[in-house]
Design an enzyme around this catalytic site. Sequence first.
Site, PDB file in Angstrom:
ATOM      1  N   HIS A   1       3.778 -25.540 -12.858  1.00  0.00           N
ATOM      2  CA  HIS A   1       4.053 -24.594 -13.762  1.00  0.00           C
ATOM      3  C   HIS A   1       4.141 -23.133 -13.254  1.00  0.00           C
ATOM      4  O   HIS A   1       3.264 -22.322 -13.700  1.00  0.00           O
ATOM      5  CB  HIS A   1       3.559 -24.875 -15.114  1.00  0.00           C
ATOM      6  CG  HIS A   1       4.108 -24.277 -16.209  1.00  0.00           C
ATOM      7  ND1 HIS A   1       5.501 -23.434 -16.234  1.00  0.00           N
ATOM      8  CD2 HIS A   1       4.048 -24.295 -17.461  1.00  0.00           C
ATOM      9  CE1 HIS A   1       5.934 -23.015 -17.299  1.00  0.00           C
ATOM     10  NE2 HIS A   1       4.984 -23.608 -18.408  1.00  0.00           N
TER      11      HIS A   1
ATOM     12  N   ARG B   1       7.524 -20.814 -25.767  1.00  0.00           N
ATOM     13  CA  ARG B   1       7.603 -19.469 -24.827  1.00  0.00           C
ATOM     14  C   ARG B   1       8.301 -19.791 -23.854  1.00  0.00           C
ATOM     15  O   ARG B   1       9.082 -18.663 -23.531  1.00  0.00           O
ATOM     16  CB  ARG B   1       6.142 -19.626 -24.380  1.00  0.00           C
ATOM     17  CG  ARG B   1       5.316 -18.883 -25.715  1.00  0.00           C
ATOM     18  CD  ARG B   1       3.987 -19.164 -25.757  1.00  0.00           C
ATOM     19  NE  ARG B   1       3.880 -20.753 -26.356  1.00  0.00           N
ATOM     20  CZ  ARG B   1       3.598 -20.895 -27.346  1.00  0.00           C
ATOM     21  NH1 ARG B   1       3.543 -20.217 -28.389  1.00  0.00           N
ATOM     22  NH2 ARG B   1       3.758 -22.156 -27.746  1.00  0.00           N
ATOM     23  N   THR B   2       8.284 -20.744 -22.841  1.00  0.00           N
ATOM     24  CA  THR B   2       9.138 -20.676 -21.646  1.00  0.00           C
ATOM     25  C   THR B   2      10.477 -20.689 -21.736  1.00  0.00           C
ATOM     26  O   THR B   2      11.099 -19.784 -21.206  1.00  0.00           O
ATOM     27  CB  THR B   2       8.624 -21.948 -20.842  1.00  0.00           C
ATOM     28  OG1 THR B   2       7.223 -22.229 -20.943  1.00  0.00           O
ATOM     29  CG2 THR B   2       9.198 -21.975 -19.234  1.00  0.00           C
TER      30      THR B   2
END
Length: 305
Positions: free
Chosen positions: A130, A51-52
């Site tokens: 994060h 995803r990131t």
Amino acid sequence: MNHILDAEGMEREWLEELFNRTDNFAANKKSLLNKQQGKIVATIFYEPSTRTRFSFEAAIGHLGATNVSSEAAGAFSSAKKGESIEDTIQTMDGYVDAIVMRHGDDDSAHRAAKVSAVPIINAGSGSTHHPTQALLDMYTIQQLLGQIDGAKIAFGGDLVMGRTANTLAKAIASMYKGITMYGINPEGKGFDEDVINYIKKQGAWFREVEDFRQLPKDLDIIYQTRPQEERYTDGQAVPRVLAINNDVMTHFGDSTYIMHPLPRVEGERSEIHKEVDCDPRAKYFQQSNNGFLVRTTLIDQILER
Ligand code: NCD
């Protein structure tokens, strides 16, 4: 320099501006299309990511900027030859306008920022930070609740090594008022003392519980996370993670939403059973979709300065 390194570096005014811009982008997707043509953004990932990395690279593509990327920088960059983070960054900053980096060391992004001539965006560092996940998490919470002030949030899963829960808890506690937080900790392995002290010092109310059923029925958010097995390399036991299934969800009301940064563990050991995906309170895919919106807006804002 507008680096994005951790929760501690965030300010509410800046965040609200980012969320307004994200709302505008969500309402009119063409508004940022090709707006950053001619700019170059690096994505350097020393750890796996779905995803990131893909949402950042999709964002860079949408903005019309060029992306230079290493998806396995530990193996394919000069890190393999023993090059330091500092030397890599001082090389890359001569080629690009911003650097998105994920690395296994807790202090990696801060070290990069110390030497970088361009903004560093921390896409995950070790078990502690994060920040861009926390941004999209907060954006999602605001969408779901209308506002974050006054929210009641419980964190489950791996709170020892889970950088997403740690960053989000600190960011919310420091920027929002009237926050109630719970750590679900069935066997004495929850948030680190330092994190709990930080959250309380910021004015949030915090308590640990041993089971989902000890949480209030009118809880707003359950933020569930995956056991970070790959981070327990020195024989330390991985914390026991309590699973969410349809039965657990009967304890909560209609507006207790489930979030998870994903990925989750598959199969019988899953911390969110697949059956829960059909529950209208399951919001983890809305959350991951917001990753593209928030990161596009963030990159645009950073390149604008
Ligand atoms: C998380 C991460 O990498 O920290 N994933 C993500 O960025 N969405 C969560 C995890 O790996 O458990």
